[in-house]
Enzyme design. Structure first.
Site, short mmCIF file in Angstrom:
data_model
loop_
_atom_site.label_atom_id
_atom_site.label_comp_id
_atom_site.label_asym_id
_atom_site.label_seq_id
_atom_site.Cartn_x
_atom_site.Cartn_y
_atom_site.Cartn_z
N GLY A 104 0.83 -1.20 0.00
CA GLY A 104 0.00 0.00 0.00
C GLY A 104 0.86 1.24 0.00
N CYS A 105 0.32 2.34 0.47
CA CYS A 105 1.04 3.61 0.49
C CYS A 105 2.34 3.49 1.28
CB CYS A 105 0.16 4.71 1.07
SG CYS A 105 0.97 6.31 1.18
N PHE A 106 3.45 3.89 0.68
CA PHE A 106 4.73 3.73 1.37
C PHE A 106 4.88 4.67 2.56
CE2 PHE A 106 6.55 5.93 -2.70
CZ PHE A 106 5.89 7.12 -2.42
#
Length: 271
Positions: A104-106
């Site tokens: 997902g979003c880093f």
């Protein structure tokens, strides 16, 4: 921040030439540069430019390099990621290995690893795609094949790859290959990227353990793929939890609420 006319002109020119700068940002920057004449002052034009950018900055809608510029000019803390990029490009000492995880979003993938003993660096970036040196806008357009990921440089004398896999499975929804939590699209797919036969063996074994535990009603869909070129993300995205602590905390709380709910629901279904 007090800048001379030459310094401000150089920074604005760099942003104009940056391929990641959006057209409407570039229009504002070009206008500011054209107004920088011997009859104007840098402070006045900087103030005007910041006023033009402010509505976009408040909505978190600036591209990374312009966002860094805005925050630097308004006195906010801006991380210098040159050291991280240098670590990414440097050869590994004999005791150092690398792990690459997409989940997902880093923004929410750095702090859980970086704060553990034996971690030398955690770098946010893009991997798995077909475009060289991708920008954030290109990746989130879902047109390059990249996913947001983190590259973890770790000291094998203090932490093992198996330890990192254990952390990874706690951070993701392993049943969702269309994104993670509120982040949707192929650039947010959960993937374990392996760079050796040993890493693949450990990754496959850890995935099988998750399957055997029967914690989830849906199938475990996390892919295990060979490592490809890892492109470090723009400065704005590095160590986001340090640069934007309040925003990070809101995102992380929402993510953890979702994962706790999912695990409780799965446990209830099993019973």
């Amino acid at each position: 921040m007090a800048l001379s006319m030459a310094e401000l002109t150089q920074q604005i020119t760099t942003l104009i030439l940056n391929p990641g700068t959006r057209a409407w940002e570039r229009q504002l920057l070009v206008g500011a540069k054209q107004r920088l004449t011997p009859n104007t002052t840098a402070a006045r034009e900087l103030s005007r430019l910041l006023a033009d950018l402010r509505p976009l900055a408040q909505r978190q809608n600036l591209t990374p390099a312009v966002a860094d510029f805005y925050r630097q000019m308004t006195g906010e803390t801006v991380l210098d990621s040159h050291d991280l990029v240098a670590q990414h490009t440097a050869p590994d000492p004999s005791y150092q290995e690398r792990a690459v995880f997409a989940g997902g979003c880093f923004w929410c993938m750095v702090e859980p690893f970086e704060t553990r003993p034996g971690i030398n660096a955690v770098i946010s970036g893009y991997t798995g795609g077909t475009v060289a040196q991708p920008t954030y806008d290109q990746v989130i357009s879902q047109s390059t094949g990249h996913v947001e990921a983190v590259e973890i440089l770790f000291d094998t004398r203090q932490v093992t790859y198996a330890d990192l896999l254990t952390v990874y499975w706690q951070l993701i929804d392993p049943t969702d290959d269309s994104g993670q939590v509120n982040d949707r699209g192929e650039s947010y797919r959960p993937i374990i990227f392996v760079n050796s036969a040993a890493q693949r063996q450990l990754a496959e074994a850890s995935k099988q353990r998750v399957i055997d535990q029967r914690q989830y009603q849906k199938p475990i869909v996390v892919a295990i793929e060979p490592t490809t070129t890892f492109w470090p993300a723009e400065n704005y995205h590095q160590q986001f939890y340090r640069q934007q602590p309040k925003r990070y905390q809101r995102l992380e709380r929402a993510r953890q609420r979702y994962l706790r709910w999912q695990r409780r629901w799965a446990k209830w279904r099993r019973k």
